[in-house]
Design an enzyme around this catalytic site. Structure first.
Site, mmCIF file in Angstrom:
data_model
loop_
_atom_site.group_PDB
_atom_site.id
_atom_site.type_symbol
_atom_site.label_atom_id
_atom_site.label_comp_id
_atom_site.label_asym_id
_atom_site.label_seq_id
_atom_site.Cartn_x
_atom_site.Cartn_y
_atom_site.Cartn_z
ATOM 1 N N TYR A 132 -2.172 -0.689 10.079
ATOM 2 C CA TYR A 132 -2.407 -1.301 8.771
ATOM 3 C C TYR A 132 -1.169 -1.125 7.891
ATOM 4 C CZ TYR A 132 -3.779 -1.421 3.886
ATOM 5 O OH TYR A 132 -3.795 -1.664 2.533
ATOM 6 N N THR A 145 0.822 -1.216 0.000
ATOM 7 C CA THR A 145 0.000 0.000 0.000
ATOM 8 C C THR A 145 0.851 1.259 0.000
ATOM 9 O OG1 THR A 145 -1.551 1.283 1.334
ATOM 10 C CG2 THR A 145 -0.104 -0.186 2.537
#
Ligand code: UDP
Length: 327
Positions: free
Chosen positions: A141, A117
């Site tokens: 995350y 990401t």
């Protein structure tokens, strides 16, 4: 047909990647625990239900299908939730990936494409990021994805694992043919939430923060069409099977849209009013995340063909009005 193990193949990006794989002549084998995915999104190859933390189940699936590569999508992916329940992210994302990688290596499957990401970069003052930008994950995350990138590098050195790492920017849109689309329960993403608000399925879209250091005060993101992303995975797979080794690629368009700009585009595309309220910042959000994809274009031959905001909203809107999954 060569088998590709697709973890998270019942989820949003994974199901679109399965479609692209099948169109490219591969057989996608979905491995998914259905914690956030949908059995009826698995349309393009076999489905094996299982959990990444279940090594015996993974061994069974590797033995049964002998995949030539793994596309690893399965993960928890909500920034806000990760701030509240970090353990969930370290256990599922990091320990789950470790179990998967060890099972793959034991089975002699040394090619993996991993969904990372742009959040690994954190907040960098509006600069256009590239793959060499420093990492400053702002939330568990992002930290979990960054840890898995490090893990892959370790196994590349020790066991000859070849890893293509894609750092996605914001994924949007749906399969234009309407076979699969985005469906999260609960939904947390901007575009589906604002389409829900347009349809009256929720009272309004809340804009998370209007005091960011951006021109209109709202967060800026780089949105990529999910089918463009799916095609990148097919190119990543080809890169691996051509023996080109490991690589890290950002997948963005280089153009950022603020939350207000996305709302405006949705208003124009759907020709409907978007009920909006303004709320506080969401903890863990960066002000601006934008990247070019110079490396993916030059080395993989990738192009973001469908990633205009209009096309992403149009495809999402079409899916939104017709598509759904059931458990
Ligand atoms: N966002 C918002 N309201 C919402 C959901 C998201 O203002 O109800 C904003 C969010 O703060 C971020 C952008 O929309 O700036 C995209 O968020 P999303 O959750 O879709 O993706 P993320 O950037 O977390 O991957």
């Amino acid at each position: 047909m060569k088998n590709i193990l697709v973890t998270g193949g019942a989820g949003y990006i994974g199901s679109h990647a399965c479609k692209a794989l099948r169109q490219a002549g591969y057989m996608p084998v979905t491995f998914d625990n259905l914690s956030t995915g949908w059995a009826d999104a698995v349309k393009f190859g076999p489905f094996e239900q299982g959990d990444l933390l279940d090594r015996a189940r993974l061994d069974q699936v590797f033995a049964a299908y002998q995949p030539i590569a793994v596309l690893h999508f399965a993960a928890f992916s909500q920034v806000g939730e990760s701030m509240q329940e970090p353990g969930k992210y370290w256990r599922n994302n990091v320990a789950g990936s470790l179990t998967l990688i060890e099972a793959a290596i034991a089975a002699g499957c040394l090619n993996i494409v991993f969904s990372s990401t742009c959040a690994v970069y954190g907040d960098q003052d509006g600069v256009v990021l590239d793959e060499n930008s420093v990492h400053m994950p702002l939330n568990p995350y992002a930290a979990s994805k960054r840890a898995i990138e490090d893990m892959l590098a370790g196994f590349a050195a020790s066991d000859g694992l070849n890893a293509v790492i894609f750092r996605y920017f914001n994924v949007a849109g749906a399969d234009p043919e309407g076979e699969v689309g985005e469906f999260h329960r609960p939904e947390t993403h901007l575009i589906p939430l604002l389409l829900d608000a347009i349809e009256g399925r929720r009272p309004a879209l809340t804009v998370f923060g209007t005091d960011y250091p951006t021109p209109d005060g709202t967060c800026i993101r780089d949105y990529v069409h999910v089918m463009d992303l799916a095609e990148a995975h097919v190119l990543g797979l080809k890169w691996l099977t051509d023996g080109k080794g490991s690589g890290v690629f950002n997948l963005g368009t280089g153009t950022g849209f603020s939350v207000r700009e996305v709302i405006d585009e949705a208003r124009k595309t759907t020709n409907r009013a978007v009920p909006v309220t303004e709320g506080p910042r969401r903890p863990g959000d960066a002000a601006c995340l934008v990247s070019g994809s110079v490396r993916a274009e030059a080395e993989l031959g990738w192009q973001a063909k469908r990633s205009t905001m209009k096309e992403m909203v149009t495809d999402a809107w079409r899916w939104h009005q017709t598509g759904h999954y059931t458990r």
